[in-house]
Design an enzyme around this catalytic site. Structure first.
Site, PDB file in Angstrom:
ATOM      1  N   LYS A 261       0.866  -1.091   0.018  1.00 30.81           N
ATOM      2  CA  LYS A 261      -0.042   0.047  -0.114  1.00 30.81           C
ATOM      3  C   LYS A 261       0.867   1.271  -0.223  1.00 30.81           C
ATOM      4  O   LYS A 261       1.377   1.662   1.093  1.00 30.81           O
ATOM      5  CB  LYS A 261      -0.822   0.177   1.264  1.00 30.81           C
ATOM      6  CG  LYS A 261      -1.374   1.277   1.723  1.00 30.81           C
ATOM      7  CD  LYS A 261      -2.494   1.876   0.966  1.00 30.81           C
ATOM      8  CE  LYS A 261      -2.715   3.206   1.793  1.00 30.81           C
ATOM      9  NZ  LYS A 261      -1.748   4.517   1.161  1.00 30.81           N
TER      10      LYS A 261
ATOM     11  N   GLY B  56       5.384   4.805   9.017  1.00 33.56           N
ATOM     12  CA  GLY B  56       4.568   6.343   8.863  1.00 33.56           C
ATOM     13  C   GLY B  56       4.835   7.005  10.186  1.00 33.56           C
ATOM     14  O   GLY B  56       5.675   6.715  11.236  1.00 33.56           O
ATOM     15  N   SER B  57       3.823   7.730  10.552  1.00 32.29           N
ATOM     16  CA  SER B  57       3.916   8.580  11.704  1.00 32.29           C
ATOM     17  C   SER B  57       3.190   7.782  12.871  1.00 32.29           C
ATOM     18  O   SER B  57       2.251   6.829  12.848  1.00 32.29           O
ATOM     19  CB  SER B  57       2.734   9.740  11.537  1.00 32.29           C
ATOM     20  OG  SER B  57       1.634   9.304  11.136  1.00 32.29           O
TER      21      SER B  57
ATOM     22  N   VAL C 100      -0.907   7.471  13.184  1.00 35.15           N
ATOM     23  CA  VAL C 100      -1.515   6.570  12.287  1.00 35.15           C
ATOM     24  C   VAL C 100      -1.087   5.169  12.685  1.00 35.15           C
ATOM     25  O   VAL C 100      -1.819   4.194  12.665  1.00 35.15           O
ATOM     26  CB  VAL C 100      -0.927   6.695  10.865  1.00 35.15           C
ATOM     27  CG1 VAL C 100      -1.663   5.763   9.868  1.00 35.15           C
ATOM     28  CG2 VAL C 100      -1.794   8.280  10.365  1.00 35.15           C
ATOM     29  N   GLY C 101       0.189   5.038  13.029  1.00 34.06           N
ATOM     30  CA  GLY C 101       0.697   3.905  13.431  1.00 34.06           C
ATOM     31  C   GLY C 101      -0.065   2.884  14.623  1.00 34.06           C
ATOM     32  O   GLY C 101      -0.680   1.998  14.771  1.00 34.06           O
TER      33      GLY C 101
ATOM     34  N   GLU D  95       7.220   1.127  12.319  1.00 36.14           N
ATOM     35  CA  GLU D  95       8.696   1.833  12.361  1.00 36.14           C
ATOM     36  C   GLU D  95       8.191   3.512  12.179  1.00 36.14           C
ATOM     37  O   GLU D  95       7.651   3.642  10.766  1.00 36.14           O
ATOM     38  CB  GLU D  95       9.476   1.509  10.991  1.00 36.14           C
ATOM     39  CG  GLU D  95       9.546   0.003  10.652  1.00 36.14           C
ATOM     40  CD  GLU D  95      10.518  -0.318  11.814  1.00 36.14           C
ATOM     41  OE1 GLU D  95      11.264   0.097  12.835  1.00 36.14           O
ATOM     42  OE2 GLU D  95      10.312  -1.805  12.276  1.00 36.14           O
TER      43      GLU D  95
ATOM     44  N   CYS E  97      13.043  10.474   8.616  1.00 34.48           N
ATOM     45  CA  CYS E  97      12.678  10.256   9.942  1.00 34.48           C
ATOM     46  C   CYS E  97      13.710  10.217  11.068  1.00 34.48           C
ATOM     47  O   CYS E  97      13.509  10.686  12.127  1.00 34.48           O
ATOM     48  CB  CYS E  97      12.249   8.666  10.002  1.00 34.48           C
ATOM     49  SG  CYS E  97      13.073   7.412   9.299  1.00 34.48           S
TER      50      CYS E  97
ATOM     51  N   GLU F  32       7.835  16.004  16.078  1.00 32.53           N
ATOM     52  CA  GLU F  32       8.679  15.947  14.629  1.00 32.53           C
ATOM     53  C   GLU F  32       8.415  17.043  13.557  1.00 32.53           C
ATOM     54  O   GLU F  32       6.983  17.108  13.367  1.00 32.53           O
ATOM     55  CB  GLU F  32       8.458  14.426  13.863  1.00 32.53           C
ATOM     56  CG  GLU F  32       9.197  14.217  12.761  1.00 32.53           C
ATOM     57  CD  GLU F  32       8.832  12.839  12.173  1.00 32.53           C
ATOM     58  OE1 GLU F  32       7.341  12.569  12.241  1.00 32.53           O
ATOM     59  OE2 GLU F  32       9.514  12.065  11.530  1.00 32.53           O
TER      60      GLU F  32
END
Ligand code: NAD
Length: 518
Positions: free
Chosen positions: A209, A262-263, A266-267, A284, A318, A417
Site C-alpha cells: 500500500k 509512517g507517523s 497513524v501507527g 517503524e 525520519c 517531529e
C-alpha cells in the site's frame, strides 16, 4: 584525504530530464493507472481516482485508481491462493533459490528501467537526484542482503527435543501467509524494498500500500514483477488514501501481518485495529533526532556535517537531526557556522541543477511546518532563521525556507517531529546535561555524538535511548544492523534490515509428537 570544510555540501540536484518511458507509463494509454491484483491492472469498483502531482511544480503526473474494500478483498484472496498454490505449488513451498532468482530478475528489470524509477523519486517524491540515486541502489543492496539471510535461516522443522519417554517436540517456522506493507511518501523505493524483499524471501505473498502522494514507484515495481515472472497474486499493489485503502487492509482478517512505516499517530491507530483482529504488526515510525557536539569538536566542520544531515530530503527523513546540543565553549562559533550553512542552502525546483532544498510533499505538510515554526518562537525559541514560505521563479510548488533557532535548557521548544530543514540549537554545560535533554523526547529513532575522542563518544552514544546511536556520523543505515525505534518511534519486532526482520515475517509453532498409546 579529508574533505575541505567548504566542500561539505547538502545533497544537491543534477538537472533531471523526464524519460519518455516514464511519461508513457503515467499516461497509461489515456486510462487512469489501476492497482495491481493477481497480475492484472484493476480499475476499482468505487470508480474513485486521485491525481499524483509533482510537489515542486504542482503538475499532475498521473491519475490513479483508488482501491476500496472490494479490491482489498480480491487482493487478499489472490494472495492467499498464490501462497497456498492453486493447482500447483504455492509461493510458500517454492524453493528458496527460485524465490531469490525471481527477486534478482525483478532488480535487474528495475536497473534496466532505472531512469523511470528515478523519475518516480525525483518527480513524484520531490527528491534531488543525489538522494534519489542513493535510494535506487537500495533495491539491489536490500535484495542481496535478504537473499543471503534466506539461505542462512532455514524455515520448517527445527531440531527435535526429547520431552519425555514418549514425546518429542520441535519448533516449526513458516511464513505468515498474506502480509501487507503500508508505506509512507518520503522514501518510496527504499521502504518498498525494505518491506518487499524480506517478506517475499521468507515465503509470504504481499500487498503493497504506497502512500497516496507517491504511488508511482510501487505501481511500476508491481508492473515489472509481472514481467519478471512472479506468479499472479504474489505481489499486489493497492494505491489509495490511508483512511480508505489502508484502513480496509488493516481491517481485513485475511491479512496475517502488517509492516507499517509512517507517523506514530497513524501507527497507533492501525495497531488498535490489528489488536481487534489479532493481526500481528510491526511499526517503524517518526523521530525527532538529536546531535550532541562536545567541546573538542571543530564547530565549523561539524556544523556543516550536521547541516547536511538535517537537510537530507529537506529534513523529511525520519531519523535526521532536529535538536542540537552543543557545548557552551564552542556554541557561538557553531551557531554562526550552522546559520551560514542553512542560509546558503539553494532553494529551487528539485529537477534543476544545483537545488538543495526543494518543495515539501504537499500543502498539508507545508501548513504543518509553518505552524511549527511559529510555535517554536511562541515556546521561547529565538529565531536565527525564521523560516516562512519560499518561492521559486516559474514554479508553484510547496516551498518553505529553512528554520533555525537558539534555545536554552529547560525550554522544550520542539517537542514534535517537524518534517523539514528545521533545527534548534541548545548550548549545554556538559555531555551529561546534553544526554539528559536528548533523551527527554518521547521519540527515540536516531541520535549522534560529535567528538575527537571516539572512545568517549562510544561510551556516551550507548546512553542514548534511540534505536540508532552514532558517533561522528548520522542517518546511518546498514544491512545486518537493526534499524528501529524506541519510545513512540517504534513498535514490536527487531527493526528492519537485520536477521530478526526476516524472522519477523515468519511465525513459529511448537509441535509435540507422542508415541501412539499402547
Ligand atoms: P502517515 O502515517 O500519514 O502515512 C503512512 C502510510 O499510512 C501511508 O501509506 C498512508 O496512506 C497510510 N495510512 C494513513 N492513515 C491510515 C489508516 N487510518 N489506516 C491504514 N493506513 C493509513 O505518514 P507519512 O506522512 O506518509 O510519512 C511520514 C512519517 O513516516 C514521518 O513520521 C516519518 O518520520 C515516518 N517514517 C518513519 C520511518 C522509519 O523507518 N522509522 C521511515 C520513513 C518515514
Amino acid at each position: 584525504m579529508s574533505t575541505p570544510i567548504s566542500e561539505i555540501q547538502a545533497l544537491t540536484a543534477k538537472a533531471f530530464r523526464t524519460p519518455e518511458k516514464f511519461t508513457a507509463f503515467c499516461r497509461n494509454g489515456g486510462k487512469p493507472l489501476g492497482g495491481i491484483i493477481n497480475g492484472e491492472q484493476v480499475k476499482g469498483t468505487m470508480n474513485v481516482t486521485f491525481e499524483t502531482v509533482d510537489p515542486g511544480s504542482q503538475e499532475v503526473l498521473a491519475t490513479v485508481c483508488e482501491m476500496g474494500e472490494a479490491e482489498v478483498a480480491r487482493a487478499v484472496s489472490a494472495a492467499q491462493r498464490a501462497f497456498q498454490g492453486d493447482g500447483g505449488p504455492g509461493w510458500r513451498s517454492v524453493d528458496v533459490e527460485k524465490r531469490i532468482a525471481l527477486c534478482q530478475k525483478l532488480v535487474e528489470l528495475c536497473e534496466r528501467d532505472r531512469d523511470v524509477l528515478l523519475a518516480c523519486e525525483v518527480l513524484d517524491g520531490g527528491k534531488v537526484s543525489e538522494l534519489a540515486e542513493g535510494d535506487f541502489d537500495q533495491l539491489r543492496n536490500c535484495m542481496e542482503y535478504f537473499a543471503g539471510v534466506a539461505r542462512k535461516i532455514p524455515l520448517g522443522d527445527g531440531p527435535s527435543t526429547i520431552i519425555s519417554e514418549t514425546v518429542n517436540g520441535f519448533a516449526y517456522r513458516e511464513p505468515w501467509g498474506v502480509v501487507a506493507g503500508i508505506i509512507p511518501w518520503n522514501y518510496p523505493i527504499v521502504l518498498t524494498s525494505w518491506f518487499m524483499f524480506p517478506a517475499l524471501l521468507s515465503g509470504n505473498t504481499i500487498l503493497i500500500k504506497p502512500a497516496e502522494d507517491t504511488p508511482l514507484s510501487a505501481l511500476y515495481i508491481g508492473k515489472l514483477a509481472q514481467e519478471a515472472g512472479f506468479p499472479p497474486g504474489v505481489i499486489n499493489v493497492l494505491p489509495g488514501r490511508g483512511e480508505i485503502t489502508g484502513q480496509c487492509i488493516a481491517e481485513h482478517p485475511g491479512v496475517r501481518y502488517i509492516a507499517f512505516t509512517g507517523s506514530p499517530g497513524v501507527g497507533h491507530l492501525i495497531m488498535r485495529v490489528c489488536d481487534r483482529h489479532g493481526t500481528r504488526m510491526k511499526r517503524e515510525m517518526g523521530g525527532n533526532g538529536s546531535a550532541i557536539v562536545l567541546a573538542d569538536a571543530d564547530p565549523k566542520m561539524v556544523a556543516r556535517l550536521i547541516g547536511r544531515h538535517t537537510n537530507q530530503h529537506y529534513g523529511q527523513t525520519c531519523c535526521t537531526i532536529h535538536r542540537i546540543f552543543v557545548d557552551r565553549k564552542i556554541a557561538d562559533d557553531f551557531i554562526d557556522a550552522e546559520t551560514e550553512f542553512f542560509k546558503n542552502l539553494k532553494i529551487g525546483y528539485q529537477a534543476d541543477a544545483g537545488t538543495q532544498l526543494g518543495a515539501v510533499i504537499n500543502p498539508t505538510q507545508r501548513r504543518r511546518i509553518l505552524q511549527a515554526q511559529q510555535e517554536t518562537v511562541a515556546r521561547g525559541g529565538t529565531a536565527l532563521l525564521a523560516g516562512g514560505e519560499a518561492s521559486v521563479a516559474g514554479k508553484t510548488g510547496f516551498y518553505v525556507k529553512p528554520a533555525l533557532y537558539r534555545t536554552e535548557p529547560g525550554h522544550n521548544v520542539n517537542p514534535q517531529e517537524v518534517f523539514h530543514c528545521y533545527a534548534t540549537i541548545c548550548p549545554v554545560s556538559s555531555a551529561e546535561e546534553a544526554l539528559q535533554l536528548a533523551n527527554s523526547s518521547p521519540y527515540g529513532l536516531g541520535a549522534s555524538i560529535w567528538t575527537k575522542d571516539v572512545q568517549k563518544g562510544v561510551a556516551l552514544a550507548k546512553q542514548f535511548r534511540d534505536g540508532t546511536a552514532q558517533v561522528n556520523c548520522h542517518n546511518m543505515v546498514s544491512y545486518g544492523l537493526p534499524y528501529g525505534g524506541q519510545g513512540i518511534s517504534g513498535g514490536p519486532g527487531g527493526g528492519v534490515n537485520c536477521e530478526e526482520t526476516f524472522t519477523d515475517y515468519t511465525q513459529v509453532k511448537s509441535v509435540y509428537v507422542g508415541n501412539y498409546p499402547a
